[in-house]
Design a protein around this motif. Structure first.
Motif, PDB file in Angstrom:
ATOM      1  N   GLY A   1      11.551  -3.287  14.029  1.00 22.96           N
ATOM      2  CA  GLY A   1      10.484  -3.506  14.999  1.00 22.96           C
ATOM      3  C   GLY A   1       9.178  -2.893  14.547  1.00 22.96           C
ATOM      4  N   HIS A   2       8.947  -2.938  13.229  1.00 28.61           N
ATOM      5  CA  HIS A   2       7.697  -2.488  12.606  1.00 28.61           C
ATOM      6  C   HIS A   2       7.573  -0.966  12.563  1.00 28.61           C
ATOM      7  CE1 HIS A   2       6.054  -6.486  14.531  1.00 28.61           C
ATOM      8  NE2 HIS A   2       7.058  -6.694  13.692  1.00 28.61           N
ATOM      9  N   ASN A   3       8.692  -0.271  12.569  1.00 26.74           N
ATOM     10  CA  ASN A   3       8.683   1.199  12.559  1.00 26.74           C
ATOM     11  C   ASN A   3       8.380   1.711  11.158  1.00 26.74           C
ATOM     12  OD1 ASN A   3      10.073   3.937  12.201  1.00 26.74           O
ATOM     13  ND2 ASN A   3      10.049   3.686  14.421  1.00 26.74           N
ATOM     14  N   MET A   4       7.277   2.446  11.008  1.00 29.65           N
ATOM     15  CA  MET A   4       6.865   2.906   9.693  1.00 29.65           C
ATOM     16  C   MET A   4       7.755   4.037   9.182  1.00 29.65           C
ATOM     17  SD  MET A   4       4.669   0.650   9.270  1.00 29.65           S
ATOM     18  CE  MET A   4       4.335   1.129   7.582  1.00 29.65           C
ATOM     19  N   GLY A   5       8.383   4.778  10.077  1.00 29.83           N
ATOM     20  CA  GLY A   5       9.356   5.778   9.656  1.00 29.83           C
ATOM     21  C   GLY A   5      10.550   5.138   8.972  1.00 29.83           C
ATOM     22  N   ALA A   6      11.000   4.002   9.513  1.00 30.49           N
ATOM     23  CA  ALA A   6      12.117   3.277   8.900  1.00 30.49           C
ATOM     24  C   ALA A   6      11.727   2.757   7.526  1.00 30.49           C
ATOM     25  CB  ALA A   6      12.546   2.125   9.807  1.00 30.49           C
ATOM     26  N   VAL A   7      10.505   2.283   7.399  1.00 32.27           N
ATOM     27  CA  VAL A   7      10.028   1.788   6.109  1.00 32.27           C
ATOM     28  C   VAL A   7       9.975   2.925   5.093  1.00 32.27           C
ATOM     29  CG1 VAL A   7       8.095   0.720   4.894  1.00 32.27           C
ATOM     30  CG2 VAL A   7       8.711  -0.073   7.183  1.00 32.27           C
ATOM     31  N   MET A   8       9.480   4.094   5.517  1.00 27.93           N
ATOM     32  CA  MET A   8       9.411   5.232   4.606  1.00 27.93           C
ATOM     33  C   MET A   8      10.802   5.715   4.212  1.00 27.93           C
ATOM     34  SD  MET A   8       6.497   6.014   3.479  1.00 27.93           S
ATOM     35  CE  MET A   8       6.969   7.613   2.793  1.00 27.93           C
TER      36      MET A   8
ATOM     37  N   ASN B   1       7.351  -8.341  -5.880  1.00 27.97           N
ATOM     38  CA  ASN B   1       7.840  -8.727  -4.559  1.00 27.97           C
ATOM     39  C   ASN B   1       9.301  -8.333  -4.371  1.00 27.97           C
ATOM     40  OD1 ASN B   1       5.386  -9.752  -3.779  1.00 27.97           O
ATOM     41  ND2 ASN B   1       5.900 -11.889  -4.194  1.00 27.97           N
ATOM     42  N   ASP B   2      10.084  -8.405  -5.441  1.00 29.30           N
ATOM     43  CA  ASP B   2      11.485  -7.984  -5.343  1.00 29.30           C
ATOM     44  C   ASP B   2      11.584  -6.502  -4.993  1.00 29.30           C
ATOM     45  OD1 ASP B   2      12.426 -10.500  -5.872  1.00 29.30           O
ATOM     46  OD2 ASP B   2      12.813 -10.127  -8.006  1.00 29.30           O
ATOM     47  N   GLU B   3      10.690  -5.689  -5.544  1.00 28.57           N
ATOM     48  CA  GLU B   3      10.698  -4.252  -5.254  1.00 28.57           C
ATOM     49  C   GLU B   3      10.231  -3.963  -3.837  1.00 28.57           C
ATOM     50  OE1 GLU B   3       9.921  -2.540  -9.785  1.00 28.57           O
ATOM     51  OE2 GLU B   3       8.224  -3.219  -8.558  1.00 28.57           O
ATOM     52  N   LEU B   4       9.350  -4.806  -3.308  1.00 29.09           N
ATOM     53  CA  LEU B   4       8.846  -4.623  -1.952  1.00 29.09           C
ATOM     54  C   LEU B   4       9.784  -5.180  -0.885  1.00 29.09           C
ATOM     55  CD1 LEU B   4       5.069  -5.535  -2.411  1.00 29.09           C
ATOM     56  CD2 LEU B   4       6.067  -3.249  -2.227  1.00 29.09           C
ATOM     57  N   SER B   5      10.631  -6.107  -1.262  1.00 26.84           N
ATOM     58  CA  SER B   5      11.454  -6.822  -0.293  1.00 26.84           C
ATOM     59  C   SER B   5      12.274  -5.917   0.630  1.00 26.84           C
ATOM     60  CB  SER B   5      12.372  -7.807  -1.017  1.00 26.84           C
ATOM     61  OG  SER B   5      13.116  -8.566  -0.084  1.00 26.84           O
ATOM     62  N   PRO B   6      12.932  -4.849   0.130  1.00 24.06           N
ATOM     63  CA  PRO B   6      13.691  -3.983   1.039  1.00 24.06           C
ATOM     64  C   PRO B   6      12.803  -3.297   2.081  1.00 24.06           C
ATOM     65  CG  PRO B   6      14.395  -3.643  -1.231  1.00 24.06           C
ATOM     66  CD  PRO B   6      13.160  -4.472  -1.281  1.00 24.06           C
ATOM     67  N   LEU B   7      11.595  -2.953   1.697  1.00 26.01           N
ATOM     68  CA  LEU B   7      10.672  -2.323   2.649  1.00 26.01           C
ATOM     69  C   LEU B   7      10.246  -3.326   3.717  1.00 26.01           C
ATOM     70  CD1 LEU B   7      10.527  -0.479   0.079  1.00 26.01           C
ATOM     71  CD2 LEU B   7       8.179   0.041   0.753  1.00 26.01           C
ATOM     72  N   VAL B   8       9.984  -4.549   3.290  1.00 27.89           N
ATOM     73  CA  VAL B   8       9.604  -5.604   4.240  1.00 27.89           C
ATOM     74  C   VAL B   8      10.746  -5.853   5.214  1.00 27.89           C
ATOM     75  CG1 VAL B   8       9.037  -8.054   4.451  1.00 27.89           C
ATOM     76  CG2 VAL B   8       7.947  -6.662   2.668  1.00 27.89           C
TER      77      VAL B   8
ATOM     78  N   LYS C   1       0.825  -1.208   0.000  1.00 25.81           N
ATOM     79  CA  LYS C   1       0.000   0.000   0.000  1.00 25.81           C
ATOM     80  C   LYS C   1       0.864   1.264   0.000  1.00 25.81           C
ATOM     81  CE  LYS C   1      -4.311  -1.716   2.034  1.00 25.81           C
ATOM     82  NZ  LYS C   1      -5.195  -1.217   0.960  1.00 25.81           N
ATOM     83  N   LEU C   2       1.898   1.264   0.824  1.00 24.54           N
ATOM     84  CA  LEU C   2       2.795   2.413   0.871  1.00 24.54           C
ATOM     85  C   LEU C   2       3.483   2.626  -0.475  1.00 24.54           C
ATOM     86  CD1 LEU C   2       4.659   2.147   4.299  1.00 24.54           C
ATOM     87  CD2 LEU C   2       3.424   4.152   3.470  1.00 24.54           C
ATOM     88  N   PHE C   3       4.018   1.577  -1.052  1.00 22.99           N
ATOM     89  CA  PHE C   3       4.742   1.683  -2.309  1.00 22.99           C
ATOM     90  C   PHE C   3       3.817   2.200  -3.409  1.00 22.99           C
ATOM     91  CE2 PHE C   3       8.630   0.279  -4.542  1.00 22.99           C
ATOM     92  CZ  PHE C   3       8.224   0.449  -5.852  1.00 22.99           C
ATOM     93  N   THR C   4       2.612   1.668  -3.474  1.00 20.00           N
ATOM     94  CA  THR C   4       1.656   2.088  -4.498  1.00 20.00           C
ATOM     95  C   THR C   4       1.296   3.559  -4.355  1.00 20.00           C
ATOM     96  OG1 THR C   4       0.728  -0.145  -4.643  1.00 20.00           O
ATOM     97  CG2 THR C   4      -0.642   1.662  -5.455  1.00 20.00           C
ATOM     98  N   PHE C   5       1.084   4.010  -3.138  1.00 18.23           N
ATOM     99  CA  PHE C   5       0.682   5.389  -2.870  1.00 18.23           C
ATOM    100  C   PHE C   5       1.810   6.368  -3.165  1.00 18.23           C
ATOM    101  CE2 PHE C   5      -0.100   9.062  -0.111  1.00 18.23           C
ATOM    102  CZ  PHE C   5      -1.458   9.298  -0.305  1.00 18.23           C
ATOM    103  N   PHE C   6       3.047   6.007  -2.815  1.00 18.23           N
ATOM    104  CA  PHE C   6       4.168   6.942  -2.911  1.00 18.23           C
ATOM    105  C   PHE C   6       5.049   6.748  -4.147  1.00 18.23           C
ATOM    106  CE2 PHE C   6       3.155   7.368   1.589  1.00 18.23           C
ATOM    107  CZ  PHE C   6       3.305   8.737   1.784  1.00 18.23           C
ATOM    108  N   ALA C   7       5.019   5.590  -4.781  1.00 17.38           N
ATOM    109  CA  ALA C   7       5.925   5.339  -5.913  1.00 17.38           C
ATOM    110  C   ALA C   7       5.138   5.036  -7.188  1.00 17.38           C
ATOM    111  CB  ALA C   7       6.888   4.209  -5.576  1.00 17.38           C
TER     112      ALA C   7
END
Length: 537
Positions: free
Chosen positions: A348-355, A334-341, A322-328
């Protein structure tokens, strides 16, 4: 209250773990009259706009046409000497609502990494000026005008803020963890939507666990998905089902039995009082029988449900998509999402780190991401209002975004706005015309919007603009990243130079001493704000 009710420190980069009636049914077309330098071919705003619209077929198929135009266009983002300014403009559109010339200068000087750090570490940037401007409006948030005032307040925050990513994340969460004012307990309880909005802002970059804990006990959500009606003897399944299907896991990762067991575990939260803006947990109304949820057994409660879901292996893939679709861009692999995962798990599930990972990823700054999504109504409305420095008080803005197809605080259903998932859905012939009329209102000024005509002469004087070429290049520098096709630039300059008249023979004088009809000058800017390039994020 529990710890998730308290504000938390935002993501820090040194973390060790990784509706008014428009004046015209169609935009006005300045009449062409004699005078001025002779031109071999007269270029009217209608002709230029008509050619642009026809080239993308936007009136017929909306965002799909814009996407096709982009895919077959000749623009080359992130290449050559202008790469840094293009990248800065791209970042500020995706991680905010567009840029002013000052924004381009401030963030461009930091480089991409420094700009992302500034956006994420938003508490280092003062927003006192915005807060004071909003406070001076003396808006009330419940009763008859409560929702319109909340919408207006939030739209002005987006337009005036010095913390653009914070507001953009709040908008993202509002479209994912949805609630609507239509089901929060009536006009006297409209303030519950403001409580939720402030919660999403305060915890925008928190751990997903804390965000889920907070939204579970949020008064607006408790009403919207009926959890306040849920009792230990009769658990209501609505919130439990949507929590898994739309907020965390997606279909295929749970059973109906899991829905029932989660509903029982979530009992105990209630809002007491018609106007109450807080919720309380009543342990006496919690179903304390043994439960088995997604393979975990025991006397589970809401904290256990949230912990199980936040740690489920499907959850990071779901929320990161959802984040990737909204912002990118849409349909990431799945390969593109893997670094975010990986960032989700390791932090520890920090959304700032994911962003942080997303905004600095090669995919975010790729040609595939550049102008790959149609701006939402909120992005388009706020972006123009912000870029032009409109001095109004936001009156009428909620009507504008609603007519374009996006009503803040009232997503169409619990799944949020379809356009967040497939941006082509934001446009059709009706919403397209509203976008054009909105820009026209900003140019000419509007009594209902409480805006004055755009002071183009003031900008020309302040920026020492001394030629039509300079005019087009100045506004293109922050409206279009300075990244405009040669043919489009030539058309705009040609339109500026075409002889015409203005109401009352109003003129604009450039720094070279030459005067041009005000209608032509404003019309040139209008055309820039309605080009396909400007509609794309």
């Amino acid at each position: 209250m529990d710890m998730h009710d308290q504000p938390t420190t935002p993501w820090q980069m040194n973390n060790t773990v990784q509706g008014p009636a428009t004046q015209h049914a169609m935009p006005p077309i300045p009449a062409a009259v004699g005078g001025g330098a002779p031109r071999p071919r007269r270029l009217s705003r209608r002709a230029l706009f008509g050619a642009t619209a026809a080239s993308v077929g936007v009136a017929a198929v909306g965002g799909v046409a814009l996407t096709e135009w982009l895919q077959h266009g000749s623009l080359k983002p992130f290449a050559g000497a202008a790469a840094s300014s293009v990248q800065t403009g791209h970042l500020l559109r995706r991680a905010g609502f567009g840029a002013t010339t000052q924004d381009i200068a401030t963030y461009g000087a930091l480089g991409l990494t420094g700009a992302v750090d500034r956006l994420l570490n938003y508490q280092q940037v003062s927003d006192d000026a915005m807060e004071n401007r909003l406070k001076a409006l003396n808006l009330t948030f419940d009763g008859r005008n409560g929702i319109a005032n909340q919408q207006r307040w939030w739209l002005l925050r987006m337009a005036w803020t010095q913390r653009p990513l914070l507001e953009k994340m709040t908008l993202f969460w509002h479209g994912v963890l949805t609630s609507s004012y239509r089901k929060v307990g009536g006009p006297t309880a409209y303030g519950r939507m403001m409580v939720q909005n402030q919660f999403l802002r305060t915890h925008a970059f928190d751990t997903f666990d804390n965000i889920l804990l907070g939204i579970t006990s949020d008064p607006a959500m408790l009403y919207y998905l009926d959890l306040t009606k849920s009792t230990k003897k009769a658990p209501n399944e609505n919130y439990a089902r949507e929590l898994m299907e739309l907020f965390t896991l997606g279909l295929g990762h749970y059973t109906q039995q899991d829905v029932y067991q989660a509903a029982a575990a979530l009992t105990g939260w209630h809002v007491r009082g018609k106007t109450a803006t807080t919720a309380h947990y009543y342990s006496i109304d919690h179903n304390d029988l043994p439960k088995t949820f997604l393979g975990h057994s025991g006397n589970l409660d809401y904290k256990d449900v949230i912990s199980i879901l936040a740690n489920h292996p499907a959850t990071p893939w779901f929320i990161c998509r959802k984040l990737f679709t909204f912002f990118a861009y849409e349909n990431p692999t799945n390969d593109e999402l893997s670094p975010l995962v990986d960032s989700y798990v390791k932090s520890g599930h920090n959304m700032g780190a994911v962003m942080h990972t997303l905004l600095l990823s090669p995919q975010f700054s790729s040609a595939k991401a550049y102008r790959s999504r149609v701006k939402s109504p909120v992005e388009y409305t706020v972006g123009a209002y912000r870029a032009l420095g409109v001095p109004g008080d936001g009156t009428g803005l909620p009507y504008i975004t609603t007519t374009m197809g996006q009503t803040l605080l009232d997503p169409p259903n619990v799944a949020g706005w379809p356009g967040d998932k497939a941006s082509a859905l934001w446009l059709n012939s009706g919403t397209w015309m509203m976008r054009l009329n909105y820009i026209d209102l900003l140019m000419a000024g509007n009594r209902t919007l409480k805006t004055q005509p755009f002071d183009v002469q003031g900008i020309i004087n302040a920026q020492h603009i001394d030629s039509p070429e300079h005019f087009v290049d100045y506004f293109a520098s922050f409206l279009l990243d300075g990244n405009i096709e040669t043919e489009r630039r030539t058309q705009l300059i040609g339109y500026f130079n075409t002889a015409g008249s203005s109401r009352g023979d109003a003129q604009v004088t450039l720094g070279n001493g030459k005067s041009y009809p005000l209608g032509r000058v404003r019309g040139t800017l209008y055309l820039m704000l309605t080009t396909p390039e400007y509609h794309l994020n």
